[in-house]
Design a protein around this motif. Structure first.
Motif, PDB file in Angstrom:
ATOM      1  N   MET A   1      -1.633 -15.484  16.300  1.00 47.93           N
ATOM      2  CA  MET A   1      -1.990 -15.617  15.145  1.00 47.93           C
ATOM      3  C   MET A   1      -1.934 -14.210  14.317  1.00 47.93           C
ATOM      4  N   GLY A   2      -1.791 -14.470  12.947  1.00 45.58           N
ATOM      5  CA  GLY A   2      -1.491 -13.358  12.191  1.00 45.58           C
ATOM      6  C   GLY A   2      -2.638 -12.881  11.778  1.00 45.58           C
ATOM      7  N   ILE A   3      -2.695 -11.505  11.165  1.00 41.45           N
ATOM      8  CA  ILE A   3      -3.769 -10.813  10.691  1.00 41.45           C
ATOM      9  C   ILE A   3      -4.073 -11.257   9.191  1.00 41.45           C
ATOM     10  N   CYS A   4      -5.280 -11.876   9.065  1.00 44.70           N
ATOM     11  CA  CYS A   4      -5.907 -12.440   7.827  1.00 44.70           C
ATOM     12  C   CYS A   4      -6.015 -11.407   6.832  1.00 44.70           C
ATOM     13  N   VAL A   5      -5.335 -11.355   5.567  1.00 44.60           N
ATOM     14  CA  VAL A   5      -5.462 -10.566   4.573  1.00 44.60           C
ATOM     15  C   VAL A   5      -5.856 -11.248   3.296  1.00 44.60           C
ATOM     16  N   SER A   6      -7.000 -10.775   2.870  1.00 45.51           N
ATOM     17  CA  SER A   6      -7.615 -11.346   1.695  1.00 45.51           C
ATOM     18  C   SER A   6      -6.872 -11.139   0.644  1.00 45.51           C
ATOM     19  N   SER A   7      -7.117 -12.274  -0.594  1.00 46.63           N
ATOM     20  CA  SER A   7      -6.411 -12.093  -1.961  1.00 46.63           C
ATOM     21  C   SER A   7      -6.615 -10.936  -2.461  1.00 46.63           C
ATOM     22  N   ASP A   8      -7.917 -10.327  -2.480  1.00 46.00           N
ATOM     23  CA  ASP A   8      -8.012  -8.930  -3.114  1.00 46.00           C
ATOM     24  C   ASP A   8      -7.388  -8.099  -2.808  1.00 46.00           C
ATOM     25  N   GLU A   9      -7.182  -7.859  -1.331  1.00 47.87           N
ATOM     26  CA  GLU A   9      -6.263  -7.022  -0.584  1.00 47.87           C
ATOM     27  C   GLU A   9      -5.021  -7.156  -1.000  1.00 47.87           C
ATOM     28  N   LYS A  10      -4.689  -8.351  -1.017  1.00 42.38           N
ATOM     29  CA  LYS A  10      -3.076  -8.782  -1.336  1.00 42.38           C
ATOM     30  C   LYS A  10      -2.572  -7.963  -2.989  1.00 42.38           C
ATOM     31  N   ALA A  11      -3.748  -8.549  -3.867  1.00 44.31           N
ATOM     32  CA  ALA A  11      -3.547  -8.021  -5.234  1.00 44.31           C
ATOM     33  C   ALA A  11      -3.293  -6.460  -5.369  1.00 44.31           C
ATOM     34  N   GLU A  12      -4.313  -5.975  -4.509  1.00 47.73           N
ATOM     35  CA  GLU A  12      -4.496  -4.411  -4.474  1.00 47.73           C
ATOM     36  C   GLU A  12      -3.261  -3.806  -4.179  1.00 47.73           C
ATOM     37  N   ARG A  13      -2.609  -4.270  -2.982  1.00 47.68           N
ATOM     38  CA  ARG A  13      -1.264  -3.672  -2.344  1.00 47.68           C
ATOM     39  C   ARG A  13      -0.197  -3.980  -3.540  1.00 47.68           C
ATOM     40  N   GLU A  14      -0.367  -4.980  -3.989  1.00 51.39           N
ATOM     41  CA  GLU A  14       0.820  -5.433  -5.289  1.00 51.39           C
ATOM     42  C   GLU A  14       0.831  -4.324  -6.359  1.00 51.39           C
ATOM     43  N   LYS A  15      -0.486  -4.043  -6.581  1.00 47.22           N
ATOM     44  CA  LYS A  15      -0.414  -3.168  -7.775  1.00 47.22           C
ATOM     45  C   LYS A  15      -0.155  -1.695  -7.189  1.00 47.22           C
ATOM     46  N   LEU A  16      -0.567  -1.441  -5.973  1.00 51.98           N
ATOM     47  CA  LEU A  16      -0.233   0.092  -5.582  1.00 51.98           C
ATOM     48  C   LEU A  16       1.518   0.123  -5.452  1.00 51.98           C
ATOM     49  N   LYS A  17       1.999  -0.932  -5.133  1.00 53.34           N
ATOM     50  CA  LYS A  17       3.658  -0.860  -4.979  1.00 53.34           C
ATOM     51  C   LYS A  17       4.293  -0.795  -6.435  1.00 53.34           C
ATOM     52  N   LYS A  18       3.522  -1.300  -7.295  1.00 50.47           N
ATOM     53  CA  LYS A  18       4.037  -1.062  -8.651  1.00 50.47           C
ATOM     54  C   LYS A  18       3.922   0.017  -9.400  1.00 50.47           C
ATOM     55  N   THR A  19       2.770   0.815  -8.801  1.00 48.92           N
ATOM     56  CA  THR A  19       2.380   2.213  -9.443  1.00 48.92           C
ATOM     57  C   THR A  19       3.615   3.439  -9.048  1.00 48.92           C
ATOM     58  N   LYS A  20       3.678   4.357 -10.086  1.00 48.31           N
ATOM     59  CA  LYS A  20       4.714   5.173  -9.439  1.00 48.31           C
ATOM     60  C   LYS A  20       3.966   6.527  -8.637  1.00 48.31           C
ATOM     61  N   ILE A  21       4.293   6.785  -7.562  1.00 43.56           N
ATOM     62  CA  ILE A  21       3.834   7.499  -6.608  1.00 43.56           C
ATOM     63  C   ILE A  21       4.460   8.932  -6.312  1.00 43.56           C
ATOM     64  N   ILE A  22       4.163  10.066  -6.739  1.00 47.19           N
ATOM     65  CA  ILE A  22       4.828  11.334  -6.534  1.00 47.19           C
ATOM     66  C   ILE A  22       3.899  12.010  -5.344  1.00 47.19           C
ATOM     67  N   PHE A  23       4.574  12.290  -4.342  1.00 54.43           N
ATOM     68  CA  PHE A  23       4.059  13.385  -3.291  1.00 54.43           C
ATOM     69  C   PHE A  23       4.468  14.656  -3.786  1.00 54.43           C
ATOM     70  N   VAL A  24       3.561  15.697  -3.893  1.00 54.68           N
ATOM     71  CA  VAL A  24       3.583  16.756  -4.150  1.00 54.68           C
ATOM     72  C   VAL A  24       3.269  17.653  -2.926  1.00 54.68           C
ATOM     73  N   ILE A  25       4.326  18.249  -2.321  1.00 59.08           N
ATOM     74  CA  ILE A  25       4.200  19.120  -1.129  1.00 59.08           C
ATOM     75  C   ILE A  25       4.665  20.540  -1.505  1.00 59.08           C
ATOM     76  N   GLY A  26       4.307  21.392  -0.379  1.00 64.22           N
ATOM     77  CA  GLY A  26       4.781  22.839  -0.619  1.00 64.22           C
ATOM     78  C   GLY A  26       3.574  23.634   0.188  1.00 64.22           C
ATOM     79  N   GLY A  27       3.863  24.793   0.357  1.00 66.49           N
ATOM     80  CA  GLY A  27       3.092  25.854   1.181  1.00 66.49           C
ATOM     81  C   GLY A  27       1.772  26.180   0.365  1.00 66.49           C
ATOM     82  N   PRO A  28       0.762  26.480   1.281  1.00 66.03           N
ATOM     83  CA  PRO A  28      -0.422  26.968   0.825  1.00 66.03           C
ATOM     84  C   PRO A  28      -0.230  27.969  -0.317  1.00 66.03           C
ATOM     85  N   GLY A  29      -0.812  27.929  -1.451  1.00 66.15           N
ATOM     86  CA  GLY A  29      -0.601  28.858  -2.369  1.00 66.15           C
ATOM     87  C   GLY A  29       0.662  28.494  -3.302  1.00 66.15           C
ATOM     88  N   SER A  30       1.383  27.888  -2.916  1.00 67.95           N
ATOM     89  CA  SER A  30       2.734  27.997  -3.683  1.00 67.95           C
ATOM     90  C   SER A  30       2.577  27.190  -5.110  1.00 67.95           C
TER      91      SER A  30
END
Ligand SMILES: Nc1ncnc2c1ncn2[C@H]1C[C@H](O)[C@@H](COP(=O)(O)OP(=O)(O)OP(=O)(O)O)O1
Ligand SMILES: Nc1ncnc2c1ncn2[C@H]1C[C@H](O)[C@@H](COP(=O)(O)O)O1
Ligand SMILES: [Mg+2]
Length: 205
Positions: A1-30
């Motif tokens: 049986m598949g994992i049940c995902v609520s419609s709210d969760e599906k909508a949240e995931r879709e929104k997150l997928k459409k949003t720009k996401i920039i990872f900002v990495i670098g050393g401590p204090g950079s």
């Protein structure tokens, strides 16, 4: 049986997928936090620093906070499940008003990047802010005069730098191979660095 995902969760995931996401990495204090502040002022993105989220958790005296306090004070990495849960919750709180996310200080290991993509969405780009260990150390020691951070001290800086250099090469290689990595040299003045960050961001708008 598949994992049940609520419609709210599906909508949240879709929104997150459409949003720009920039990872900002670098050393401590950079200068990740400094650049993120400037980017927020110009582009209106939402800045989430995993270090800030974890420090807030410690300050709240929650059981999780007690669990991670010593790890952070000593400059080691907090377990992935804890970081990702805090980060995902913070993103969901902002998703309806957010023009894009700046995720500062994440991922610290490839596994963190992989889990983020599974639970949230792939990043649009990964911005890496680079400067020498000496520069990072000097910047943190200067910040230590006014910051209340328990990890802004010489002994912990050694561990933070070691942790950073040990885990970062594989991250760079991983995102470079996927064409997502954008390197910004950060030895110069913060405004000069910011100018370089803008060139990278303008391309993805
Ligand atoms: N380009 C720069 N030139 C000189 N000082 C800088 C520059 N960028 C940042 N700083 C200063 C501001 C802070 O006092 C200190 C560290 O910057 P900050 O933005 O807090 O780094 P960071 O967020 O990468 O560190 P951490 O990983 O410890 O949170 O250095
Ligand atoms: N993404 C992270 N994974 C594990 N541990 C983390 C992460 N982000 C922050 N931390 C811990 C370990 C760091 O030494 C401290 C401070 O982070 P900073 O980005 O320097 O504010 O928090
Ligand atoms: Mg910071």
């Amino acid at each position: 049986m598949g994992i049940c995902v609520s419609s709210d969760e599906k909508a949240e995931r879709e929104k997150l997928k459409k949003t720009k996401i920039i990872f900002v990495i670098g050393g401590p204090g950079s200068g990740k936090g400094t650049q993120c502040e400037k980017i927020v002022a110009k582009y209106g993105f939402t800045h989430l620093s995993t270090g800030d989220l974890l420090r807030a958790e410690v300050a709240s005296n929650s059981p999780t906070g007690s669990q991670i306090k010593d790890i952070m004070q000593n400059g080691y990495l907090v377990p992935l499940e804890i970081v990702l849960k805090l980060l995902r919750n913070a993103m969901l709180q902002k998703i309806n008003t957010c023009k894009g996310f700046l995720i500062d200080g994440y991922p610290r290991e490839i596994k963190q990047g992989l889990e983020f993509e599974k639970m949230i969405a792939p990043p649009t780009i990964v911005l890496i802010i680079t400067c020498s260990a000496d520069t990072m150390k000097q910047r943190i020691m200067k910040r230590a005069a006014t910051s209340s951070r328990a990890d802004d001290n010489e002994a912990t800086i050694v561990n933070r730098l070691e942790t950073y250099f040990r885990s970062t090469d594989p991250i760079i290689a991983y995102y470079e191979k996927r064409g997502l990595l954008r390197k910004v040299p950060a030895e110069g003045d913060a405004d000069v660095v910011f100018n370089e960050c803008c060139k990278v961001i303008d391309i993805i708008l």
